[in-house]
Design a protein around this motif. Structure first.
Motif, PDB file in Angstrom:
ATOM      1  N   GLY A  27       4.433  -0.615   5.894  1.00 18.67           N
ATOM      2  CA  GLY A  27       4.601  -1.726   6.715  1.00 18.67           C
ATOM      3  C   GLY A  27       5.470  -2.461   6.276  1.00 18.67           C
ATOM      4  N   GLY A  28       6.583  -2.838   6.840  1.00 19.97           N
ATOM      5  CA  GLY A  28       7.987  -3.634   6.619  1.00 19.97           C
ATOM      6  C   GLY A  28       9.297  -2.746   6.408  1.00 19.97           C
ATOM      7  N   ALA A  29      10.310  -3.472   6.207  1.00 17.89           N
ATOM      8  CA  ALA A  29      11.597  -2.721   5.841  1.00 17.89           C
ATOM      9  C   ALA A  29      11.709  -1.672   5.089  1.00 17.89           C
ATOM     10  N   ASN A  30      10.869  -1.516   3.990  1.00 23.36           N
ATOM     11  CA  ASN A  30      11.009  -0.585   2.894  1.00 23.36           C
ATOM     12  C   ASN A  30      10.098   0.820   3.197  1.00 23.36           C
ATOM     13  N   THR A  31       9.052   0.596   3.916  1.00 26.42           N
ATOM     14  CA  THR A  31       8.131   1.563   4.270  1.00 26.42           C
ATOM     15  C   THR A  31       8.221   2.212   5.552  1.00 26.42           C
ATOM     16  N   PHE A  32       7.583   1.207   6.519  1.00 28.02           N
ATOM     17  CA  PHE A  32       6.953   1.837   7.919  1.00 28.02           C
ATOM     18  C   PHE A  32       7.733   0.646   8.874  1.00 28.02           C
ATOM     19  N   ARG A  33       8.773   0.898   9.702  1.00 28.13           N
ATOM     20  CA  ARG A  33       9.294  -0.255  10.453  1.00 28.13           C
ATOM     21  C   ARG A  33       8.561  -0.446  12.046  1.00 28.13           C
ATOM     22  N   GLY A  34       7.262  -0.650  11.689  1.00 28.70           N
ATOM     23  CA  GLY A  34       6.490  -0.489  13.111  1.00 28.70           C
ATOM     24  C   GLY A  34       5.684  -1.691  13.025  1.00 28.70           C
ATOM     25  N   HIS A  35       5.305  -2.290  11.816  1.00 25.51           N
ATOM     26  CA  HIS A  35       4.549  -3.645  11.807  1.00 25.51           C
ATOM     27  C   HIS A  35       4.839  -3.949  10.381  1.00 25.51           C
ATOM     28  N   GLU A  36       4.083  -5.165  10.151  1.00 26.44           N
ATOM     29  CA  GLU A  36       4.469  -5.969   8.651  1.00 26.44           C
ATOM     30  C   GLU A  36       3.349  -5.298   7.850  1.00 26.44           C
ATOM     31  N   ALA A  37       3.461  -5.331   6.674  1.00 28.13           N
ATOM     32  CA  ALA A  37       2.395  -5.051   5.564  1.00 28.13           C
ATOM     33  C   ALA A  37       1.286  -5.688   5.492  1.00 28.13           C
ATOM     34  N   ASP A  38      -0.095  -5.286   5.442  1.00 27.50           N
ATOM     35  CA  ASP A  38      -1.187  -6.143   5.279  1.00 27.50           C
ATOM     36  C   ASP A  38      -2.316  -5.297   4.643  1.00 27.50           C
ATOM     37  N   SER A  39      -3.252  -6.009   4.357  1.00 24.30           N
ATOM     38  CA  SER A  39      -4.342  -5.146   3.569  1.00 24.30           C
ATOM     39  C   SER A  39      -5.040  -3.961   4.447  1.00 24.30           C
ATOM     40  N   ASN A  40      -4.872  -3.889   5.651  1.00 20.63           N
ATOM     41  CA  ASN A  40      -5.377  -2.875   6.446  1.00 20.63           C
ATOM     42  C   ASN A  40      -4.821  -1.703   6.425  1.00 20.63           C
ATOM     43  N   TYR A  41      -3.619  -1.634   5.711  1.00 25.51           N
ATOM     44  CA  TYR A  41      -2.787  -0.372   5.512  1.00 25.51           C
ATOM     45  C   TYR A  41      -2.339  -0.210   4.267  1.00 25.51           C
ATOM     46  N   LEU A  42      -3.758   0.601   3.610  1.00 24.79           N
ATOM     47  CA  LEU A  42      -3.557   0.659   2.168  1.00 24.79           C
ATOM     48  C   LEU A  42      -4.262   2.212   1.873  1.00 24.79           C
ATOM     49  N   GLY A  43      -3.620   2.787   0.870  1.00 25.06           N
ATOM     50  CA  GLY A  43      -4.235   4.033   0.520  1.00 25.06           C
ATOM     51  C   GLY A  43      -3.827   4.596  -0.628  1.00 25.06           C
ATOM     52  N   VAL A  44      -4.534   5.647  -1.108  1.00 21.46           N
ATOM     53  CA  VAL A  44      -4.277   6.502  -2.483  1.00 21.46           C
ATOM     54  C   VAL A  44      -3.143   7.130  -2.545  1.00 21.46           C
ATOM     55  N   HIS A  45      -3.141   7.863  -1.225  1.00 24.27           N
ATOM     56  CA  HIS A  45      -1.917   8.874  -1.303  1.00 24.27           C
ATOM     57  C   HIS A  45      -1.209   8.257   0.074  1.00 24.27           C
ATOM     58  N   GLU A  46       0.236   8.889  -0.070  1.00 19.69           N
ATOM     59  CA  GLU A  46       1.282   8.407   0.927  1.00 19.69           C
ATOM     60  C   GLU A  46       2.009   9.654   1.507  1.00 19.69           C
ATOM     61  N   VAL A  47       2.540   9.530   2.640  1.00 23.46           N
ATOM     62  CA  VAL A  47       3.597  10.171   3.172  1.00 23.46           C
ATOM     63  C   VAL A  47       4.468   9.622   3.966  1.00 23.46           C
ATOM     64  N   LEU A  48       5.853   9.333   3.707  1.00 24.42           N
ATOM     65  CA  LEU A  48       6.654   8.559   4.585  1.00 24.42           C
ATOM     66  C   LEU A  48       7.650   9.575   5.082  1.00 24.42           C
ATOM     67  N   LEU A  49       7.842   9.478   6.422  1.00 27.93           N
ATOM     68  CA  LEU A  49       8.820  10.232   7.008  1.00 27.93           C
ATOM     69  C   LEU A  49       9.908   9.589   7.830  1.00 27.93           C
ATOM     70  N   THR A  50      11.096  10.058   7.911  1.00 27.95           N
ATOM     71  CA  THR A  50      12.171   9.272   8.491  1.00 27.95           C
ATOM     72  C   THR A  50      13.138  10.318   9.123  1.00 27.95           C
ATOM     73  N   LEU A  51      13.545  10.194  10.345  1.00 25.14           N
ATOM     74  CA  LEU A  51      14.694  10.678  11.211  1.00 25.14           C
ATOM     75  C   LEU A  51      15.631   9.816  11.332  1.00 25.14           C
ATOM     76  N   GLU A  52      16.707   9.852  11.113  1.00 25.95           N
ATOM     77  CA  GLU A  52      17.718   8.493  11.447  1.00 25.95           C
ATOM     78  C   GLU A  52      19.141   8.983  11.622  1.00 25.95           C
ATOM     79  N   GLU A  53      19.714   8.723  12.681  1.00 23.54           N
ATOM     80  CA  GLU A  53      20.854   8.955  13.003  1.00 23.54           C
ATOM     81  C   GLU A  53      21.897   7.808  12.843  1.00 23.54           C
ATOM     82  N   ARG A  54      22.899   7.852  12.376  1.00 28.49           N
ATOM     83  CA  ARG A  54      23.905   6.811  11.887  1.00 28.49           C
ATOM     84  C   ARG A  54      25.230   6.888  12.668  1.00 28.49           C
TER      85      ARG A  54
END
Length: 467
Positions: A349-376
């Protein structure tokens, strides 16, 4: 301590000067301040045989810093393709706002034979416009945990002309003001004693309440990352770190890996692929208070618990450019085996991870996957500029993309652990920070747009967001 660190960097740069092999004086020349008698210049054409190489504009940079990045050499035929490649490599150093090349005959502007040229000889001249070196300025940092932090910084982007970057910073949170504080020293360079051994040294003192994971981050961190280039496209990676976290065990860290890098440029990549694989061990087997829930039990008595786990990291990036459109696809996967405490859980959550909501204690985990498809869309290519004698560059890009997020604790992830979002915005490409990101994201699960402000490319900030 700052004086000792400055002394260390000075000695390091002097050692590099003493140990590095000098350039061939017959084929490499550095222009004097007064270059009025320089040979007349013209556009270089492919196939022109180079008799010598000359540098202009290197007031604060050692010529060998440039020389080791060049592909066009004396005695060989000039290649425009090689120049475009070496130009991108030189831009990656973040030392120059503009780099141009021209071929010169053996005659100067008056028609007389230049004293350092033979009749019919062709000299290749590189002209550089150096970026500002010293930056005494306000310091800023945008993290998903602390939000916008401001303070003071003093940075030298080119210590003793050896492409060593050093910086000291103090930053504090803006909301709540002065509650979260951070003191930092950074130093890095792509070479060590003339060897292609990139290094990054970080010392970080943090006194900040982590409202995402619910603990007081009162810690000291010392981290050294090494990157040894075996071939132009293969590097061995190593990391050694130690973190002293109050109310928890001492957390040593050691990692080893390798990376394949076929990108045209490390900064603002336009073409190619990057694959990194890393295995890191964190902790020293201290599992005391391992089951302590710091959210429910306060400070957990004598401590928050030690850690002992192995992390497997995969970082994959691919880029393709068609005209002004740059397509990028990235995937960051981190999987951990062992005992991981909540204070080191990943958050999204936030500009550096997932740009869909802000970071909070509801979005925590031991493992992670971050995927991005971007057109510039490159609205404005990199332009050199000068303001009050300070040289810099800037560029503008429009962006739109998709973010995917997976966070889970045990076993395999399921669809309940997945989130998706769309985003768009504008990026300002600048020195030192790579880029400033102004973006708006939207997640169907949340149903409302969120504005984000970020520094550096997301693929960079997502790797180091916890620090």
């Amino acid at each position: 301590m700052p004086r000792l660190k400055t002394t260390f960097l000075s000695l390091l740069a002097l050692a590099v000067s003493a140990m590095a092999a000098p350039a061939d004086a017959d084929s490499l020349q550095v222009a004097p301040a007064d270059s009025s008698s320089a040979p007349t210049g013209a556009v270089c054409t492919d196939g022109t045989v180079i008799s010598s190489v000359r540098f202009e504009g290197l007031e604060h940079t050692n010529p060998r810093v440039v020389q080791r990045e060049l592909l066009n050499k004396a005695g060989e035929a000039f290649s425009t393709e090689k120049f475009e490649t070496e130009k991108r490599r030189l831009q990656d150093l973040d030392l120059f706002t503009d780099i141009t090349v021209e071929c010169s005959s053996g005659l100067d502007s008056s028609g007389a034979l230049h004293p350092q040229n033979d009749v019919g000889a062709t000299r290749l001249t590189y002209t550089f416009q150096e970026i500002f070196r010293w930056i005494p300025a306000p310091a800023g940092k945008k993290t998903d945990r602390d939000g916008l932090m401001i303070g003071l910084a003093l940075a030298n982007l080119n210590v003793l002309g050896e492409d060593i970057r050093a910086e000291v910073q103090y930053r504090t949170s803006t909301d709540p003001f002065l509650d979260n504080n951070e003191y930092a020293f950074y130093a890095s360079s792509p070479y060590l004693f003339g060897l292609p051994l990139g290094w990054n040294l970080e010392f970080l003192r943090t006194d900040s309440y982590d409202d995402i994971r619910g603990f007081q981050d009162d810690s000291w961190l010392l981290d050294l990352d090494l990157d040894y280039g075996i071939t132009p496209h293969l590097s061995l990676l190593m990391t050694v770190a130690g973190r002293e976290l109050k109310d928890a065990a001492f957390l040593p860290e050691f990692g080893f890996g390798f990376a394949f890098d076929f990108r045209d440029s490390k900064l603002d990549s336009r073409q190619g692929v990057y694959f990194e694989y890393m295995l890191t061990h964190v902790g020293e087997g201290d599992d005391r208070d391992i089951n302590c829930n710091i959210l429910e039990e306060g400070d957990c008595g004598d401590g928050m618990g030690g850690e002992n786990y192995r992390e497997f990291l995969t970082d994959a990036r691919a880029y393709y450019t068609l005209w002004r459109f740059v397509t990028g696809a990235t995937a960051l996967v981190r999987y951990r085996l062992g005992d991981v405490e909540r204070y080191d859980y990943y958050y999204h959550g936030g500009a550096n991870t997932f740009r869909g909501h802000e970071a909070d204690s509801n979005y925590l985990g031991v493992h992670e996957v971050l995927l991005t498809l971007e057109e510039r869309f490159v609205l404005m290519e990199r332009h050199a500029a000068s303001l009050c004698g300070i040289n810099f560059f800037y560029g503008v890009q429009l962006v739109a993309g998709l973010d995917g997020s997976l966070l889970w604790d045990k076993g395999r992830p399921g669809w309940d652990d997945y989130e998706g979002a769309v985003y768009g915005g504008i990026h300002l490409v600048i020195p030192a920070l790579d880029r400033i990101r102004l973006e708006v994201g939207y997640s169907p699960d949340k149903g409302e747009p969120v504005f984000y402000f970020g520094l550096f490319d997301k693929v960079t900030s997502s790797r180091w967001r916890s620090r």
